[in-house]
Write an enzyme that holds these catalytic residues in place. Sequence first.
Site, PDB file in Angstrom:
ATOM      1  N   THR A  46       0.827  -1.209   0.000  1.00  0.00           N
ATOM      2  CA  THR A  46       0.000   0.000   0.000  1.00  0.00           C
ATOM      3  C   THR A  46       0.860   1.257   0.000  1.00  0.00           C
ATOM      4  O   THR A  46       0.431   2.306  -0.467  1.00  0.00           O
ATOM      5  CB  THR A  46      -0.940   0.002   1.225  1.00  0.00           C
ATOM      6  OG1 THR A  46      -1.527  -1.291   1.354  1.00  0.00           O
ATOM      7  CG2 THR A  46      -2.037   1.039   1.084  1.00  0.00           C
ATOM      8  N   TYR A 134       5.036 -11.899   5.958  1.00  0.00           N
ATOM      9  CA  TYR A 134       3.904 -11.429   5.147  1.00  0.00           C
ATOM     10  C   TYR A 134       3.708 -12.380   3.980  1.00  0.00           C
ATOM     11  O   TYR A 134       4.499 -12.397   3.043  1.00  0.00           O
ATOM     12  CB  TYR A 134       4.188  -9.995   4.672  1.00  0.00           C
ATOM     13  CG  TYR A 134       3.148  -9.376   3.765  1.00  0.00           C
ATOM     14  CD1 TYR A 134       1.829  -9.835   3.722  1.00  0.00           C
ATOM     15  CD2 TYR A 134       3.480  -8.297   2.955  1.00  0.00           C
ATOM     16  CE1 TYR A 134       0.884  -9.248   2.900  1.00  0.00           C
ATOM     17  CE2 TYR A 134       2.542  -7.693   2.120  1.00  0.00           C
ATOM     18  CZ  TYR A 134       1.246  -8.174   2.097  1.00  0.00           C
ATOM     19  OH  TYR A 134       0.313  -7.592   1.268  1.00  0.00           O
ATOM     20  N   LYS A 162       1.528 -11.781   8.796  1.00  0.00           N
ATOM     21  CA  LYS A 162       0.389 -11.158   8.130  1.00  0.00           C
ATOM     22  C   LYS A 162      -0.035 -12.113   7.034  1.00  0.00           C
ATOM     23  O   LYS A 162       0.747 -12.406   6.129  1.00  0.00           O
ATOM     24  CB  LYS A 162       0.769  -9.789   7.557  1.00  0.00           C
ATOM     25  CG  LYS A 162      -0.330  -9.138   6.717  1.00  0.00           C
ATOM     26  CD  LYS A 162       0.149  -7.859   6.053  1.00  0.00           C
ATOM     27  CE  LYS A 162      -0.919  -7.316   5.113  1.00  0.00           C
ATOM     28  NZ  LYS A 162      -0.441  -6.121   4.365  1.00  0.00           N
ATOM     29  N   VAL A 204      -3.964  -6.064   9.391  1.00  0.00           N
ATOM     30  CA  VAL A 204      -3.152  -5.021   8.769  1.00  0.00           C
ATOM     31  C   VAL A 204      -3.989  -4.518   7.605  1.00  0.00           C
ATOM     32  O   VAL A 204      -4.183  -5.228   6.618  1.00  0.00           O
ATOM     33  CB  VAL A 204      -1.783  -5.544   8.292  1.00  0.00           C
ATOM     34  CG1 VAL A 204      -0.988  -4.405   7.644  1.00  0.00           C
ATOM     35  CG2 VAL A 204      -0.995  -6.127   9.455  1.00  0.00           C
TER      36      VAL A 204
END
Length: 288
Positions: A46, A134, A162, A204
């Site tokens: 992001t 992640y 995540k 998240v």
Amino acid sequence: MDFGKVLTAMVTPFDSEGKLDLNKTEMLVEHLIANGSDGLVLGGTTGESPTLSDDEKLKLFKFVSEVVNDRIPVLAGAGSNNTEATIQLTKEAELTGVNGIMLVTPYYNKPNEAGLYQHFKSIAENTKLPIMLYNVPGRSVVNMSVDTTVELSKVPNIVSTKDASGDIDMMSEIIERTDESFSLYVGDDSMTLPSLAVGSHGVVSVSSHVIGNEMQDMVQSFINGESKKAAKIHRSILPKMKACFMAPSPAPVKAALNYYGVDVGSVRLPLVDLTLDEFNTLKGILDQ
């Protein structure tokens, strides 16, 4: 380490020339702290990590750490598909004052499970900071197995993952097979409540830029045993969550922030801003 319940995967604000804008960054950080974010993840997907230079990332990590001033945890996205380069960036990030590191599964070169294990273990051995793994198969084309995640959870400073696999069974198994001190955060906004039901620690999030307080309210309602209230909030904010992904992220959430008066600028190529039709659709959902 407890990073909080609602972490925001923060966008990177740019000026009119597409350069890192620290004034806008400070305003965004204050907006997020005031609106439900328990922690910030910088330089992730992001945050447009593919188009940020290492110098820009380090400048961002240091500046945000100073602005936050230990009010909430700050995690630095330092992962890449180059193990040595990731070790170097992680070491440099450690000097910026961040509280943790997030490491994405290596993309494009498609390592096997043994390669994934050695990649993350090698990086962990080169930093004192706590690490969040992640797993994002939709972007990296690698779906790290439950077994590998469980083995990595035994590395002392790998404390969290995540999970953006979208696979609730996989998340359940990771939670079941890892120590209670190891936390799983879901990486898909719309799966926040379902993941909490199987034992995730939190999310998240991207949409928390604009509905952070509502997400926080949903999470706290669930924790307090008010499952019907949590479900009702989930249903009411689902359209806004989905709208934040109506075009390649983070173009929609940047447009939403700009619409709400939190100026974060545009996106960098190869991403492009929303079309007028897309923006009008987004506006209609945000105004509901």
